[in-house]
Scaffold this motif. Structure first.
Motif, PDB file in Angstrom:
ATOM      1  N   ASN A   2      28.935  37.042  35.825  1.00  0.00           N
ATOM      2  CA  ASN A   2      29.143  37.633  34.505  1.00  0.00           C
ATOM      3  C   ASN A   2      28.375  36.863  33.441  1.00  0.00           C
ATOM      4  O   ASN A   2      28.373  35.639  33.425  1.00  0.00           O
ATOM      5  CB  ASN A   2      30.637  37.622  34.173  1.00  0.00           C
ATOM      6  CG  ASN A   2      30.953  38.433  32.946  1.00  0.00           C
ATOM      7  OD1 ASN A   2      30.738  37.971  31.844  1.00  0.00           O
ATOM      8  ND2 ASN A   2      31.464  39.629  33.155  1.00  0.00           N
ATOM      9  N   THR A   3      27.721  37.582  32.564  1.00  0.00           N
ATOM     10  CA  THR A   3      26.901  36.926  31.542  1.00  0.00           C
ATOM     11  C   THR A   3      27.280  37.334  30.122  1.00  0.00           C
ATOM     12  O   THR A   3      26.585  37.002  29.186  1.00  0.00           O
ATOM     13  CB  THR A   3      25.411  37.275  31.760  1.00  0.00           C
ATOM     14  OG1 THR A   3      25.244  38.692  31.711  1.00  0.00           O
ATOM     15  CG2 THR A   3      24.913  36.759  33.107  1.00  0.00           C
ATOM     16  N   VAL A   4      28.365  38.053  29.951  1.00  0.00           N
ATOM     17  CA  VAL A   4      28.767  38.490  28.610  1.00  0.00           C
ATOM     18  C   VAL A   4      29.230  37.281  27.796  1.00  0.00           C
ATOM     19  O   VAL A   4      29.998  36.449  28.271  1.00  0.00           O
ATOM     20  CB  VAL A   4      29.904  39.530  28.696  1.00  0.00           C
ATOM     21  CG1 VAL A   4      30.410  39.882  27.308  1.00  0.00           C
ATOM     22  CG2 VAL A   4      29.417  40.772  29.412  1.00  0.00           C
ATOM     23  N   THR A   8      36.095  37.944  25.106  1.00  0.00           N
ATOM     24  CA  THR A   8      36.452  39.371  25.094  1.00  0.00           C
ATOM     25  C   THR A   8      37.953  39.563  25.251  1.00  0.00           C
ATOM     26  O   THR A   8      38.690  38.621  25.538  1.00  0.00           O
ATOM     27  CB  THR A   8      35.712  40.107  26.221  1.00  0.00           C
ATOM     28  OG1 THR A   8      35.976  39.422  27.457  1.00  0.00           O
ATOM     29  CG2 THR A   8      34.218  40.120  25.968  1.00  0.00           C
ATOM     30  N   ALA A 189      38.154  48.028  36.377  1.00  0.00           N
ATOM     31  CA  ALA A 189      37.589  47.360  37.549  1.00  0.00           C
ATOM     32  C   ALA A 189      38.724  46.674  38.287  1.00  0.00           C
ATOM     33  O   ALA A 189      39.697  46.232  37.669  1.00  0.00           O
ATOM     34  CB  ALA A 189      36.533  46.341  37.133  1.00  0.00           C
ATOM     35  N   GLU A 193      36.672  39.600  37.521  1.00  0.00           N
ATOM     36  CA  GLU A 193      35.312  39.156  37.830  1.00  0.00           C
ATOM     37  C   GLU A 193      34.338  40.306  38.046  1.00  0.00           C
ATOM     38  O   GLU A 193      33.118  40.125  37.945  1.00  0.00           O
ATOM     39  CB  GLU A 193      35.321  38.274  39.090  1.00  0.00           C
ATOM     40  CG  GLU A 193      36.111  36.986  38.956  1.00  0.00           C
ATOM     41  CD  GLU A 193      37.595  37.146  39.251  1.00  0.00           C
ATOM     42  OE1 GLU A 193      38.289  36.117  39.292  1.00  0.00           O
ATOM     43  OE2 GLU A 193      38.058  38.301  39.413  1.00  0.00           O
ATOM     44  N   GLU A 194      34.863  41.498  38.361  1.00  0.00           N
ATOM     45  CA  GLU A 194      34.009  42.642  38.670  1.00  0.00           C
ATOM     46  C   GLU A 194      33.713  43.516  37.461  1.00  0.00           C
ATOM     47  O   GLU A 194      32.936  44.476  37.565  1.00  0.00           O
ATOM     48  CB  GLU A 194      34.689  43.491  39.755  1.00  0.00           C
ATOM     49  CG  GLU A 194      34.928  42.735  41.053  1.00  0.00           C
ATOM     50  CD  GLU A 194      35.823  43.510  42.012  1.00  0.00           C
ATOM     51  OE1 GLU A 194      35.995  44.731  41.815  1.00  0.00           O
ATOM     52  OE2 GLU A 194      36.387  42.905  42.946  1.00  0.00           O
ATOM     53  N   HIS A 195      34.323  43.215  36.311  1.00  0.00           N
ATOM     54  CA  HIS A 195      34.115  44.056  35.123  1.00  0.00           C
ATOM     55  C   HIS A 195      32.785  43.716  34.442  1.00  0.00           C
ATOM     56  O   HIS A 195      32.460  42.543  34.248  1.00  0.00           O
ATOM     57  CB  HIS A 195      35.270  43.883  34.137  1.00  0.00           C
ATOM     58  CG  HIS A 195      35.420  45.027  33.195  1.00  0.00           C
ATOM     59  ND1 HIS A 195      34.584  45.226  32.122  1.00  0.00           N
ATOM     60  CD2 HIS A 195      36.317  46.063  33.177  1.00  0.00           C
ATOM     61  CE1 HIS A 195      34.952  46.325  31.467  1.00  0.00           C
ATOM     62  NE2 HIS A 195      36.001  46.847  32.097  1.00  0.00           N
ATOM     63  N   ARG A 196      32.043  44.730  34.079  1.00  0.00           N
ATOM     64  CA  ARG A 196      30.705  44.522  33.524  1.00  0.00           C
ATOM     65  C   ARG A 196      30.710  43.953  32.118  1.00  0.00           C
ATOM     66  O   ARG A 196      29.720  43.358  31.689  1.00  0.00           O
ATOM     67  CB  ARG A 196      29.933  45.855  33.507  1.00  0.00           C
ATOM     68  CG  ARG A 196      29.591  46.396  34.884  1.00  0.00           C
ATOM     69  CD  ARG A 196      28.872  47.723  34.776  1.00  0.00           C
ATOM     70  NE  ARG A 196      29.739  48.749  34.188  1.00  0.00           N
ATOM     71  CZ  ARG A 196      29.339  49.978  33.862  1.00  0.00           C
ATOM     72  NH1 ARG A 196      28.075  50.324  34.023  1.00  0.00           N
ATOM     73  NH2 ARG A 196      30.193  50.851  33.364  1.00  0.00           N
ATOM     74  N   HIS A 197      31.796  44.117  31.386  1.00  0.00           N
ATOM     75  CA  HIS A 197      31.793  43.747  29.969  1.00  0.00           C
ATOM     76  C   HIS A 197      32.735  42.600  29.619  1.00  0.00           C
ATOM     77  O   HIS A 197      32.975  42.339  28.446  1.00  0.00           O
ATOM     78  CB  HIS A 197      32.149  44.968  29.117  1.00  0.00           C
ATOM     79  CG  HIS A 197      31.221  46.123  29.324  1.00  0.00           C
ATOM     80  ND1 HIS A 197      29.894  46.071  28.989  1.00  0.00           N
ATOM     81  CD2 HIS A 197      31.439  47.356  29.862  1.00  0.00           C
ATOM     82  CE1 HIS A 197      29.310  47.237  29.297  1.00  0.00           C
ATOM     83  NE2 HIS A 197      30.233  48.025  29.834  1.00  0.00           N
ATOM     84  N   SER A 199      33.939  38.580  29.455  1.00  0.00           N
ATOM     85  CA  SER A 199      33.287  37.280  29.261  1.00  0.00           C
ATOM     86  C   SER A 199      33.801  36.246  30.249  1.00  0.00           C
ATOM     87  O   SER A 199      34.884  36.387  30.822  1.00  0.00           O
ATOM     88  CB  SER A 199      33.541  36.779  27.836  1.00  0.00           C
ATOM     89  OG  SER A 199      34.917  36.489  27.651  1.00  0.00           O
ATOM     90  N   ARG A 200      33.015  35.176  30.439  1.00  0.00           N
ATOM     91  CA  ARG A 200      33.454  34.062  31.279  1.00  0.00           C
ATOM     92  C   ARG A 200      34.738  33.452  30.727  1.00  0.00           C
ATOM     93  O   ARG A 200      35.609  33.024  31.475  1.00  0.00           O
ATOM     94  CB  ARG A 200      32.367  32.990  31.343  1.00  0.00           C
ATOM     95  CG  ARG A 200      31.134  33.376  32.146  1.00  0.00           C
ATOM     96  CD  ARG A 200      30.244  32.165  32.336  1.00  0.00           C
ATOM     97  NE  ARG A 200      29.038  32.494  33.081  1.00  0.00           N
ATOM     98  CZ  ARG A 200      27.884  32.821  32.514  1.00  0.00           C
ATOM     99  NH1 ARG A 200      27.790  32.859  31.196  1.00  0.00           N
ATOM    100  NH2 ARG A 200      26.833  33.097  33.258  1.00  0.00           N
TER     101      ARG A 200
END
Length: 439
Positions: A2-4, A8, A189, A193-197, A199-200
């Motif tokens: 994840n790179t957001v 969040t 999701a 860990e699998e959610h696209r949006h 944050s870490r």
């Protein structure tokens, strides 16, 4: 990976969808209750037959809790809850085509099949997506939607039936859930860990705040019958049965009680019947949040906190037994509001308990087992109430009987339930070590 960037709040978007699913769930199951006075007259149904129709939902709903929980744990809550909402929404729409007792009974059974997955799935989602310190808060939040759904359903459906008729109303209400399904598949999701949006930071907050992490696809859910060896599972099941017996009065017989015993007209009943549910909705969220604060600040142990809030809630629920002994409509409604609020205080803890005690990847199974037994209260409650009303000509002794069951619930949580802690994972065998025939 994840790179957001940033912190969040994706888990609260998920909580919003969980809340909406339960709200839709209860709106759909409450339509029949709101329309019952019309159905009794138009389709020539006796109180006993209407009791069976109301109870039929709980037969299929109760029996499928464990399979629905297993499916959600095994294949994911995204599929489990998404398919379920689509199924029950279609069943609700088709109910407008019913022509009598048999068709209503069959469609009510079909509704229960779909709605069985809602609570087990939500309990599993709460365990995967939220830190332990937020468990009772989110549990109280998503379950509070049941009161909102029932509260909105009463005045809304009464108004819709008056404006259109009950058949069209079923069709309109049933279509709402299909819109939810579309949003669910785009937003949810299986794991943070699998959610696209996400944050870490939020992943870290969730996972570092969990004593037991769920979501490992290599671990199978514990078989449901093995859970029956544990004392706390029995206490959870018995206690929730007593809560649900009382709670479901408010979405089955309450409209008829207000019309027949208290002499309210149909439109006024639609507004008054919503009050206990609205009160319960607010109180449940507050109770969940307060109990989380008590545990997080270490004012009481987890066990003491759960037992305290369960006991307070059930003591409030005893008020249902006093409601028929006053001639004041105001006092009757006030007592019913306190009673319903009490069941929701208890429910905020009830739906946190599966996450507290379940083995890894078994939260939905534990929730399904608990809900199977609890909804036997829904399966037999409307029938028992209908029989008592038919035998005595009023609801008085039916409500007194509910209060007696609440006393049993209090004793159960105080003395049968032991320390609230996770069940051992020793029997959860990694999936690659288990043949398909043992699933």
């Amino acid at each position: 990976m994840n790179t957001v960037a940033g912190n969040t709040r994706i888990r609260w978007w998920i909580a919003g969808l969980m809340w909406l699913a339960i709200a839709i769930n209860y709106i759909d199951r409450t339509v029949l209750s709101a329309a019952a006075p019309h159905l009794i007259d138009e389709l020539n149904l006796t109180p006993e037959l209407m009791g069976f129709i109301m109870a039929a939902f709980f037969w299929s709903y109760s029996l499928l809790q464990i399979p629905a929980g297993w499916f959600a744990d095994r294949f994911g809550q995204k599929k489990g809850l998404g398919i379920a909402v689509a199924w029950w929404s279609i069943a609700t729409s088709v109910m407008g085509l019913a022509t009598g007792f048999k068709s209503l009974l069959a469609l009510r059974l079909a509704l229960g099949v779909g709605e069985a997955a809602a609570y087990p799935s939500n309990a599993g989602i709460a365990a995967r997506w939220f830190p332990d310190k937020e468990r009772a808060t989110v549990s109280g939040l998503f379950d509070s939607a049941s009161k909102f759904g029932g509260a909105v359903a009463m005045p809304l459906i009464v108004w819709m039936i008056a404006l259109f008729d009950w058949r069209i109303t079923f069709g309109i209400i049933g279509s709402i859930g299909l819109l939810w399904v579309i949003a669910w598949y785009f937003i949810y999701a299986e794991n943070p860990e699998e959610h696209r949006h996400i944050s870490r930071e939020e992943i870290s907050l969730i996972r570092n705040g969990q004593l037991r992490k769920h979501g490992d696809k290599n671990i199978r859910p514990m078989k449901w019958y093995r859970l029956l060896r544990y004392r706390n599972i029995w206490a959870m099941c018995i206690g929730f049965f007593t809560i649900n017996y009382t709670s479901y009065f408010f979405i089955t017989w309450l409209p008829t009680y207000l019309v027949k015993d208290k002499g309210m007209d149909f439109i006024k009943m639609g507004m008054i019947a919503a009050l206990p549910l609205l009160c319960g909705m607010i109180i449940e969220v507050l109770a969940g949040w307060m109990s989380d604060r008590v545990v997080h600040k270490k004012l009481l142990s987890l066990t003491a906190t759960r037992k305290l809030f369960l006991s307070i809630g059930l003591l409030m629920a005893l008020c249902i037994g006093f409601a028929p002994f006053t001639d004041s409509v105001f006092m009757t409604v006030l007592l019913l509001c306190v009673a319903k609020s009490g069941t929701t205080v208890a429910a905020s803890q009830v739906w946190a308990l599966p996450g507290d005690v379940a083995p890894k990847n078994s939260v939905s199974v534990v929730a399904g087992l608990q809900n199977t037994v609890s909804n036997m209260g829904g399966a037999v409650g409307p029938i028992v109430t209908g029989a008592i009303v038919a035998a005595t000509g009023s609801f008085t002794w039916a409500l007194v009987f509910s209060a007696l069951l609440v006393v049993i619930g209090i004793l159960n949580y105080l003395f049968l339930m032991g320390k609230v802690e996770p069940i051992s994972d020793d029997e959860n065998i990694p999936a690659h070590q288990v043949s398909m025939g043992q699933a």
